[in-house]
Design a protein around this motif. Structure first.
Motif, short mmCIF file in Angstrom:
data_model
loop_
_atom_site.label_atom_id
_atom_site.label_comp_id
_atom_site.label_asym_id
_atom_site.label_seq_id
_atom_site.Cartn_x
_atom_site.Cartn_y
_atom_site.Cartn_z
N ASP A 111 48.65 -25.68 -10.30
CA ASP A 111 47.92 -26.73 -9.59
C ASP A 111 47.90 -26.39 -8.10
N ASN A 112 46.71 -26.05 -7.60
CA ASN A 112 46.60 -25.67 -6.18
C ASN A 112 46.87 -26.85 -5.26
N GLY A 113 46.62 -28.08 -5.75
CA GLY A 113 46.85 -29.27 -4.93
C GLY A 113 48.33 -29.42 -4.58
N VAL A 114 49.18 -29.35 -5.58
CA VAL A 114 50.61 -29.50 -5.31
C VAL A 114 51.29 -28.15 -5.07
N GLY A 115 50.55 -27.07 -5.32
CA GLY A 115 51.08 -25.74 -5.03
C GLY A 115 52.18 -25.30 -5.97
N LYS A 116 52.12 -25.81 -7.21
CA LYS A 116 53.13 -25.31 -8.17
C LYS A 116 52.64 -25.35 -9.61
N VAL A 117 53.45 -24.75 -10.46
CA VAL A 117 53.14 -24.68 -11.89
C VAL A 117 53.36 -26.05 -12.53
N ILE A 118 52.42 -26.47 -13.36
CA ILE A 118 52.55 -27.73 -14.09
C ILE A 118 52.71 -27.40 -15.58
N THR A 119 53.85 -27.78 -16.13
CA THR A 119 54.09 -27.55 -17.55
C THR A 119 53.53 -28.73 -18.36
N PHE A 120 53.49 -28.57 -19.66
CA PHE A 120 53.01 -29.65 -20.52
C PHE A 120 53.92 -30.88 -20.40
N GLU A 121 55.22 -30.64 -20.29
CA GLU A 121 56.17 -31.74 -20.09
C GLU A 121 55.90 -32.46 -18.77
N ASN A 122 55.54 -31.69 -17.72
CA ASN A 122 55.17 -32.31 -16.43
C ASN A 122 53.97 -33.23 -16.62
N ALA A 123 53.00 -32.79 -17.43
CA ALA A 123 51.78 -33.58 -17.64
C ALA A 123 52.11 -34.87 -18.40
N LEU A 124 53.03 -34.78 -19.37
CA LEU A 124 53.44 -35.99 -20.11
C LEU A 124 54.10 -36.98 -19.14
N ASN A 125 54.97 -36.47 -18.28
CA ASN A 125 55.63 -37.35 -17.32
C ASN A 125 54.66 -37.89 -16.27
N ALA A 126 53.68 -37.07 -15.88
CA ALA A 126 52.68 -37.54 -14.91
C ALA A 126 51.90 -38.70 -15.52
N CYS A 127 51.65 -38.63 -16.81
CA CYS A 127 50.93 -39.70 -17.50
C CYS A 127 51.75 -41.00 -17.45
N LEU A 128 53.04 -40.87 -17.69
CA LEU A 128 53.91 -42.06 -17.61
C LEU A 128 53.87 -42.63 -16.19
N ARG A 129 53.98 -41.73 -15.20
CA ARG A 129 54.02 -42.15 -13.80
C ARG A 129 52.73 -42.88 -13.41
N HIS A 130 51.59 -42.31 -13.80
CA HIS A 130 50.30 -42.91 -13.44
C HIS A 130 50.11 -44.27 -14.08
N ALA A 242 75.44 -15.90 -17.69
CA ALA A 242 74.83 -16.24 -16.40
C ALA A 242 74.84 -17.76 -16.29
N ALA A 243 74.73 -18.27 -15.06
CA ALA A 243 74.67 -19.72 -14.88
C ALA A 243 73.26 -20.19 -15.22
N PRO A 244 73.12 -21.06 -16.26
CA PRO A 244 71.77 -21.53 -16.59
C PRO A 244 71.21 -22.40 -15.48
N LEU A 245 69.89 -22.38 -15.31
CA LEU A 245 69.25 -23.22 -14.30
C LEU A 245 68.96 -24.60 -14.90
N GLU A 246 68.56 -25.53 -14.03
CA GLU A 246 68.19 -26.87 -14.48
C GLU A 246 66.86 -26.82 -15.23
N TYR A 247 66.71 -27.75 -16.20
CA TYR A 247 65.41 -27.94 -16.82
C TYR A 247 64.39 -28.28 -15.73
N ASN A 248 63.18 -27.80 -15.88
CA ASN A 248 62.10 -28.10 -14.95
C ASN A 248 62.34 -27.54 -13.54
N SER A 249 63.25 -26.58 -13.40
CA SER A 249 63.41 -25.93 -12.09
C SER A 249 62.17 -25.07 -11.85
N GLU A 250 61.90 -24.81 -10.59
CA GLU A 250 60.71 -24.02 -10.26
C GLU A 250 60.77 -22.64 -10.91
N GLU A 251 61.96 -22.04 -10.93
CA GLU A 251 62.12 -20.71 -11.53
C GLU A 251 61.77 -20.74 -13.01
#
Lengths: 275, 122
Positions: A111-130, A242-251
């Protein structure tokens, strides 16, 4: 004259750079060629099956399990979440084109607007938020089951990821770097197992090729244990100490973007059983 | 202060663990682990994850990512070279899949010596 010469040389350099630069499509083609060499008997569409494509007996067992999947009740929980009206009366279908059918294969996208990758889970949560609803926690069973049902509406859709523009490319390259970098006490990159040694065995487990890996999530392991793609990233990282990263981290989102691009054109299988 | 004492505790535990002989962690009898035990234990060397040991009937369900352990004396007549390979094989081959057992302290120096002896005997 001198100036013209330097402009000319500059142009040559630019051309040379373009020649040397590997686009996501070049990466994908090079990887396909690599797997054709080391796994000559696997059809491209079967990469979605992962290690099952390499073992006819395991594939046969999988087929019989998938006739009556043990996780139907779990996916039903996801369906109830998907169909339950929000306080404003709308449902998730209002947030996705085509009522949510055959859409998940276009995620993640940049998403060029927010400047980051949007996953399907992000879209589900965006729907809840909206819709003024509380978002679901990343890594939670609830979000996982919701995504399992929502993605089942895209079962068979061909993965269709786009990397357009320099910021999207930077996110893709970041995910690619992550895939190919060594980490953890055991010093593994994802690629050492799933690119260099795909098809070989570690103990009695056969290593799946990376192409296809991102096209069949979530999985239900051993019947009903829900594992999302990012949950699997975390398990792999623990395996290599290795130390696992957080869910939904940018990496992780960038990694998912890169890996899903590598599965471009393959039919999604969602959700699936794995042992 | 609290921080300091917890650092001391960690130090004491680390020292205690590295000073004594190599013990089996979950074995109350305190039996010393052999090179073979360490090589086969999936929390220790886990060599079988990638290497087969064709002449050992206990070496079941081994992987095939790396070469099998056969004729190791012929392949590595120089013990130091074999030890270096186990300690950090990225030195000889930057693209190797093998974990650097010494460099990353996956095994202690003493454990590596025992594993080198075992592997060389195959």
């Amino acid at each position: 004259m001198k100036r013209r010469l330097s402009i000319f040389l500059g142009c040559l350099l630019v051309v040379a750079n373009i020649g040397a630069y590997a686009s996501p499509e070049d990466d994908r083609k090079a990887l396909l060629k690599h797997y054709k060499q080391i796994l000559p008997n696997v059809k491209q569409a079967d990469y979605v099956l992962g290690a099952l494509a390499l073992n006819p007996d395991a594939k046969e067992q999988y087929d019989s399990i998938m006739m009556f999947p043990p996780f139907v009740n779990d996916v039903d929980v996801g369906r109830e979440l998907w169909e339950k009206p929000f306080k404003n009366g709308k449902t998730f279908t209002s947030c996705f084109r085509n009522g949510g059918k055959n859409v998940a294969g276009s995620y993640p996208y940049f998403d060029n607007g927010v400047g980051k990758v949007i996953t399907f889970e992000n879209a589900l949560n965006a729907c809840l938020r909206h819709n003024d609803e509380a978002e679901l926690k990343y890594g939670s069973n609830e979000l996982g089951l919701l995504s399992a049902y929502a993605k089942s509406l895209s079962d068979g859709m061909k993965v269709n990821i786009k990397v357009e523009g320099k910021d999207a490319l930077a996110a893709y390259e970041n995910g690619k770097d992550y895939y190919y970098s060594r980490r953890g006490q055991l010093n593994f990159s994802c690629a050492i197992c799933h690119v260099d040694n795909a098809g070989k065995f570690t103990r009695s487990e056969q290593l799946s090729p990376m192409i296809g890996q991102a096209a069949h999530w979530p999985e239900f392991r051993a019947g009903t244990e829900l594992v999302t793609l990012q949950g699997r990233f975390r398990q792999c990282q623990k395996n290599v100490r290795a130390a696992p990263l957080e869910y939904n981290s940018e990496e992780y989102n960038n990694l998912e973007y890169f890996m899903t691009y590598m599965s471009k054109g393959l039919p999604m299988q969602t959700p699936v059983f794995r042992k | 202060m609290k921080n300091k004492s917890s650092i001391l505790t960690v130090l004491a535990v680390v020292l205690a663990a590295s000073a004594g002989p190599v013990m089996a962690a979950d074995d109350g009898k305190g039996k010393e682990l052999s090179g073979r035990d360490i090589a086969f234990d999936n929390k220790k060397g886990n060599c079988l994850s990638c290497h087969a040991v064709p002449n050992d009937p206990k070496a079941v369900a081994a992987g095939n990512i790396a070469p099998p352990f056969i004729m190791m004396k012929e392949r590595y007549p120089d013990r130091a070279k074999l030890r270096a390979q186990i300690w950090d094989s990225t030195q000889a081959n930057p693209k190797t899949a093998m974990p650097p057992f010494g460099k990353h302290r996956i095994l202690s120096e003493q454990e590596i010596d025992l594993v080198v002896d075992f592997v060389q005997s195959l």
